[in-house]
Design a protein around this motif. Structure first.
Motif, PDB file in Angstrom:
ATOM      1  N   GLN A  59       0.787  -1.239   0.000  1.00 40.38           N
ATOM      2  CA  GLN A  59       0.000   0.000   0.000  1.00 40.38           C
ATOM      3  C   GLN A  59       0.816   1.284   0.000  1.00 40.38           C
ATOM      4  O   GLN A  59       0.242   2.369  -0.022  1.00 40.38           O
ATOM      5  CB  GLN A  59      -0.948  -0.015   1.216  1.00 40.38           C
ATOM      6  CG  GLN A  59      -1.947  -1.166   1.141  1.00 40.38           C
ATOM      7  CD  GLN A  59      -2.866  -1.252   2.347  1.00 40.38           C
ATOM      8  OE1 GLN A  59      -2.668  -0.568   3.335  1.00 40.38           O
ATOM      9  NE2 GLN A  59      -3.879  -2.101   2.268  1.00 40.38           N
ATOM     10  N   THR A  60       2.135   1.172   0.075  1.00 38.24           N
ATOM     11  CA  THR A  60       2.910   2.419   0.127  1.00 38.24           C
ATOM     12  C   THR A  60       3.899   2.553  -1.018  1.00 38.24           C
ATOM     13  O   THR A  60       4.385   3.639  -1.287  1.00 38.24           O
ATOM     14  CB  THR A  60       3.710   2.523   1.444  1.00 38.24           C
ATOM     15  OG1 THR A  60       4.703   1.493   1.452  1.00 38.24           O
ATOM     16  CG2 THR A  60       2.807   2.386   2.654  1.00 38.24           C
TER      17      THR A  60
ATOM     18  N   THR B 141      -4.346  -6.697   1.722  1.00 38.98           N
ATOM     19  CA  THR B 141      -4.110  -7.444   0.486  1.00 38.98           C
ATOM     20  C   THR B 141      -3.580  -6.508  -0.601  1.00 38.98           C
ATOM     21  O   THR B 141      -3.641  -5.291  -0.468  1.00 38.98           O
ATOM     22  CB  THR B 141      -5.405  -8.099  -0.028  1.00 38.98           C
ATOM     23  OG1 THR B 141      -6.361  -7.069  -0.248  1.00 38.98           O
ATOM     24  CG2 THR B 141      -5.952  -9.095   0.972  1.00 38.98           C
ATOM     25  N   GLY B 142      -3.127  -7.125  -1.640  1.00 39.37           N
ATOM     26  CA  GLY B 142      -2.636  -6.353  -2.773  1.00 39.37           C
ATOM     27  C   GLY B 142      -1.934  -7.303  -3.716  1.00 39.37           C
ATOM     28  O   GLY B 142      -1.334  -8.286  -3.276  1.00 39.37           O
TER      29      GLY B 142
ATOM     30  N   ASN C  69     -13.830 -12.523 -14.662  1.00 39.20           N
ATOM     31  CA  ASN C  69     -14.461 -11.697 -15.693  1.00 39.20           C
ATOM     32  C   ASN C  69     -15.325 -10.577 -15.120  1.00 39.20           C
ATOM     33  O   ASN C  69     -15.537  -9.564 -15.778  1.00 39.20           O
ATOM     34  CB  ASN C  69     -15.336 -12.562 -16.606  1.00 39.20           C
ATOM     35  CG  ASN C  69     -14.503 -13.562 -17.371  1.00 39.20           C
ATOM     36  OD1 ASN C  69     -13.346 -13.279 -17.686  1.00 39.20           O
ATOM     37  ND2 ASN C  69     -15.074 -14.720 -17.663  1.00 39.20           N
ATOM     38  N   ASN C  70     -15.887 -10.787 -13.927  1.00 38.26           N
ATOM     39  CA  ASN C  70     -16.803  -9.766 -13.404  1.00 38.26           C
ATOM     40  C   ASN C  70     -16.394  -9.297 -12.006  1.00 38.26           C
ATOM     41  O   ASN C  70     -17.227  -8.844 -11.229  1.00 38.26           O
ATOM     42  CB  ASN C  70     -18.236 -10.301 -13.385  1.00 38.26           C
ATOM     43  CG  ASN C  70     -18.401 -11.472 -12.426  1.00 38.26           C
ATOM     44  OD1 ASN C  70     -17.413 -12.015 -11.934  1.00 38.26           O
ATOM     45  ND2 ASN C  70     -19.642 -11.843 -12.145  1.00 38.26           N
ATOM     46  N   LEU C  71     -15.111  -9.473 -11.673  1.00 36.25           N
ATOM     47  CA  LEU C  71     -14.628  -9.079 -10.353  1.00 36.25           C
ATOM     48  C   LEU C  71     -14.802  -7.568 -10.173  1.00 36.25           C
ATOM     49  O   LEU C  71     -14.294  -6.775 -10.969  1.00 36.25           O
ATOM     50  CB  LEU C  71     -13.145  -9.467 -10.229  1.00 36.25           C
ATOM     51  CG  LEU C  71     -12.462  -9.199  -8.895  1.00 36.25           C
ATOM     52  CD1 LEU C  71     -13.162  -9.914  -7.749  1.00 36.25           C
ATOM     53  CD2 LEU C  71     -11.002  -9.653  -8.959  1.00 36.25           C
ATOM     54  N   ILE C  72     -15.541  -7.199  -9.138  1.00 41.87           N
ATOM     55  CA  ILE C  72     -15.857  -5.781  -8.924  1.00 41.87           C
ATOM     56  C   ILE C  72     -14.688  -5.053  -8.264  1.00 41.87           C
ATOM     57  O   ILE C  72     -14.322  -3.949  -8.643  1.00 41.87           O
ATOM     58  CB  ILE C  72     -17.128  -5.657  -8.051  1.00 41.87           C
ATOM     59  CG1 ILE C  72     -18.334  -6.245  -8.810  1.00 41.87           C
ATOM     60  CG2 ILE C  72     -17.394  -4.211  -7.664  1.00 41.87           C
ATOM     61  CD1 ILE C  72     -19.553  -6.456  -7.955  1.00 41.87           C
ATOM     62  N   SER C  73     -14.116  -5.698  -7.243  1.00 38.38           N
ATOM     63  CA  SER C  73     -13.033  -5.076  -6.491  1.00 38.38           C
ATOM     64  C   SER C  73     -12.295  -6.174  -5.746  1.00 38.38           C
ATOM     65  O   SER C  73     -12.848  -7.244  -5.504  1.00 38.38           O
ATOM     66  CB  SER C  73     -13.622  -4.057  -5.512  1.00 38.38           C
ATOM     67  OG  SER C  73     -12.705  -3.763  -4.490  1.00 38.38           O
ATOM     68  N   THR C  74     -11.061  -5.898  -5.381  1.00 40.93           N
ATOM     69  CA  THR C  74     -10.342  -6.874  -4.563  1.00 40.93           C
ATOM     70  C   THR C  74     -10.454  -6.527  -3.082  1.00 40.93           C
ATOM     71  O   THR C  74      -9.798  -7.123  -2.248  1.00 40.93           O
ATOM     72  CB  THR C  74      -8.862  -6.937  -4.957  1.00 40.93           C
ATOM     73  OG1 THR C  74      -8.334  -5.618  -4.960  1.00 40.93           O
ATOM     74  CG2 THR C  74      -8.686  -7.553  -6.334  1.00 40.93           C
TER      75      THR C  74
END
Lengths: 355, 384
Positions: free
Chosen positions: A113-114, A172-173, B358-363
């Motif tokens: 995140q940084t 996460t990332g 294919n339709n992942l909105i956000s992680t």
């Protein structure tokens, strides 16, 4: 009088309690080294391997299982090793699980995140772990609070801090799922991942310090009889302080490795490892060094318990079977050790009666 | 010369004791099977392909992002402001997300929320409910607590005519609990989403390992609905179940799953009853050389699993939103405070969605499934 003399006295005193002086002198060294009393867990381990080889012949006795056991228990081994040095100095560090979590979320935060990069993120996480070690040392040595209570308290504070900062949510990332960060734990060398190497190197380093240096002897002396060690000018407070810094740093390493392995900074990562670490350290103390907390005994204990978990899973046993296995193995190993402590006294009485 | 026989006899005794204990442990462990298998390997021809076609349609429907909130009937009366709500936080991440979004929903109608924390123990849960009784709020909201733990306080709240709303608990409405969201009856979509995706993706040729967490009672209907729809849409498929103890979460779940898959190499799909069970598994599968041999889907996706999907390490998740649940609670309370029935809220089906790459909105674990949910609720409440 040198401090090494005090350590040697304490060491001799400890051997007097846990070994059989007369019989030991007559027995060849190799037989003592391979005796059930010295490496009982290894024989239990071999028995278990044999049992699983018969039980699940197609899948257990394979190279994949060997790799799986090593790979999946490396983090447990690291966190178990983190408590060996403090325990040798008779200091409990119950905050290691929380330190592991804190270093894990710290490295995840800075790496994902940084944008500071992986190496600085790892450095910052280790710095945070070092600070925890200093805090523990200050509370235990500086303020004189019993280590069991003190590290329970600092662990609680660390947990609160983790919750406050992460809001109890995983960090996460995509940076955590791909190299270079994922390489810390997921790099594969001939089927074994890097954490196995970290485990072996750490165990070797702890073995060297405890068994081959004056510092190691002083640590044991501090653990066996701190008052006697202090009278012999062993800097017991400094050693206890340093042992807490060592445990925090190793817990920090375990946290970074775990975060790299799962690809996220979990705010509860270390929680399940605390009991496992102490179980392995205490079981390990029954091996190789006759009652002393030691590195290779701890590694053997971790792998023994890990072999059971993997074997039982390969055999598709019920979910509770691992707990049954762990409980019984711990009882057996510790029962054998308690037998070692009592037998010399009986033998001594018999010898006196014979005389 | 007596020492040698003494040592040997002691060693033999110890070895025998150890062997007996080890064998008894293994025998004990072998007494029960951890897995249950079901299904038939024989293809059922047209019936099988009809099932896959049906699953394909259902999966396609669930893959569409919902655009409407689950309640459409406006309140129609002015919502009184200044109400005080007590929220009892269960102490896990999902409850904290619920709290944050409850604060936002309550704020939009001029209410305030007071959080009461618990430490996870029954004593601390009871203490929290006692605190809520003493606080005399206008309503009490909680998530995940079984009624038995706070039965006495529930009676007191009922006597005080203070509404009690819950979510994600294996219980039924009534006797003091006015509304339960995501209760057992609401979890049918979970089973549909898991079963339809596996049936569709495998073309009716799946051998699925269902990884469950039996200590979470609320997950029981998810398993039942999965098995029901899996049998219906994937007639030629097999399934097996492995139960995971809650103590294994975050520690040896990957080892358990990998071991099971190695022991059962014909398994080609893994379905998890909770997303957290999959954390760390993709790396363990890769190390064991199983990464490309199985596909995975989880119920209740979270940040980790969405990252796995984004990076191709996992294939699908059932998204369920803790962001939108509190808005239904506030709607129910608004209707209660204005003297209306909350039947529409009891019938409300919270949004679920099948998420793939294919339709992942956000992680993020916190994304809303209905994008404009806040505006739609505010419109219903006359605050838009």
């Amino acid at each position: 009088m040198s401090t090494d003399t005090a350590a040697a006295h304490a060491s001799a005193s400890e051997r007097h309690v846990v070994t059989r002086p007369r019989a030991a002198r007559r027995t060849p060294q190799w037989r003592r080294a391979l005796s059930f009393g010295n490496i009982g867990a290894v024989y239990v381990w071999l028995l278990i391997i044999l049992a699983f080889t018969v039980w699940v012949p197609g899948t257990f006795a394979t190279r994949t299982t060997f790799e799986q056991i090593l790979n999946n228990n490396a983090v447990t081994g690291l966190i178990a090793l983190s408590v060996v040095i403090p325990l040798a100095a008779r200091v409990f560090d119950l905050s290691v699980a929380f330190t592991m979590t804190l270093s894990g979320v710290t490295v995840a935060h800075f790496a994902a995140q940084t944008g500071v990069g992986v190496a600085p993120a790892v450095g910052i996480a280790l710095g945070v772990a070092l600070l925890i070690g200093v805090l523990n040392g200050f509370v235990v040595v500086g303020l004189g609070v019993d280590s069991f209570i003190a590290t329970l308290a600092t662990g609680s504070l660390i947990k609160a801090f983790i919750t406050m900062v992460t809001n109890d949510q995983s960090i996460t990332g995509v940076q955590l799922l791909r190299p270079p960060f994922s390489s810390i734990a997921q790099t594969d060398v001939a089927g074994l991942t890097l954490p196995v190497l970290y485990l072996l190197v750490t165990a070797g380093a702890i073995w060297f310090v405890l068994e081959r240096t004056a510092t190691g002897r002083r640590l044991y002396a501090t653990g066996f009889n701190p008052d006697a060690a202090r009278l012999q000018r062993v800097a017991t407070d400094r050693l206890r302080f340093l042992s807490l810094i060592t445990s925090a740093l190793l817990a920090g390493v375990a946290g970074i490795v775990f975060t790299s392995a799962i690809g996220s900074g979990s705010p509860t990562a270390g929680d399940p490892y605390l009991l496992a670490a102490y179980a392995a350290a205490f079981l390990g103390a029954t091996q190789l060094r006759g009652g002393r907390f030691n590195a290779w005994g701890t590694v053997i204990a971790v792998l023994l318990l890990g072999t059971g978990t993997t074997g039982l899973s390969l055999a598709s046993t019920p979910q509770w079977s691992t707990s049954v296995f762990t409980g019984i193995v711990l009882i057996v190993a510790l029962a054998v050790t308690s037998g070692r402590v009592r037998v010399p006294q009986r033998m001594r009485r018999r010898a006196v009666a014979t005389d | 010369m007596t020492s040698t026989p003494t040592r040997w006899s002691r060693a033999v005794r110890a070895a025998i004791v150890t062997a007996l204990l080890a064998v008894s442990a293994l025998a004990l462990a072998a007494c029960g099977g951890n897995s249950a298998s079901s299904g038939s390997s024989s293809s059922t021809g047209s019936a099988g392909s009809a099932g896959v076609s049906a699953a394909d349609k259902v999966a396609a429907q669930w893959a569409q992002r919902p655009t409407r909130i689950p309640v459409t009937q406006p309140i129609g009366k002015p919502i009184p402001s200044g109400k005080r709500i007590d929220f009892i936080n269960c102490g896990v991440t999902s409850c904290t997300i619920l709290y944050k979004n409850l604060v936002a929903a309550a704020k939009s109608v001029g209410w305030t929320v007071r959080q009461i924390n618990t430490a996870g123990t029954p004593e601390s849960v009871q203490a929290a409910w006692k605190q809520a009784v003493n606080d005399r709020p206008d309503a009490v909201i909680a998530s995940g607590f079984p009624r038995a733990v706070f039965a006495q306080q529930l009676k007191q709240l009922q006597a005080l005519k203070i509404p009690v709303l819950e979510s994600s608990t294996d219980d039924v409405e009534g006797n003091g609990i006015d509304l339960i969201l995501n209760g057992p009856k609401d979890l049918r979509p979970s089973g549909q989403i898991l079963a339809s995706w596996i049936a569709k993706d495998s073309g009716g040729k799946a051998n699925t390992l269902y990884v469950d967490l039996p200590s979470f009672g609320i997950l029981k209907p998810v398993r039942q609905f999965f098995q029901q729809y899996y049998a219906q849409w994937c007639k030629g498929c097999k399934s097996q179940t492995v139960d995971i103890p809650v103590t294994a979460i975050g520690k040896d779940v990957p080892d358990r799953v990998v071991s099971y898959l190695r022991a059962h190499p014909d398994i080609n799909y893994v379905a998890y009853s909770l997303g957290v069970l999959n954390v760390g598994v993709p790396a363990a599968l890769r190390q064991a050389g199983l990464a490309n041999k199985v596909k995975t889907i989880v119920t209740v996706g979270d940040a980790e699993n969405y990252q796995y999907i984004a990076s191709g390490q996992s294939q699908a998740a059932m998204a369920f939103s803790n962001v939108e649940t509190p808005w239904v609670w506030v709607d129910a309370l608004a209707r209660t405070f204005t003297g209306q029935s909350i039947a529409v809220d009891r019938k409300a089906q919270l949004p679920f969605m099948l998420i793939t790459k294919n339709n992942l909105i956000s992680t993020s674990s916190e994304f809303p499934i209905v994008a404009s949910y806040q505006q739609q609720w505010k419109t219903l409440w006359g605050k838009g």
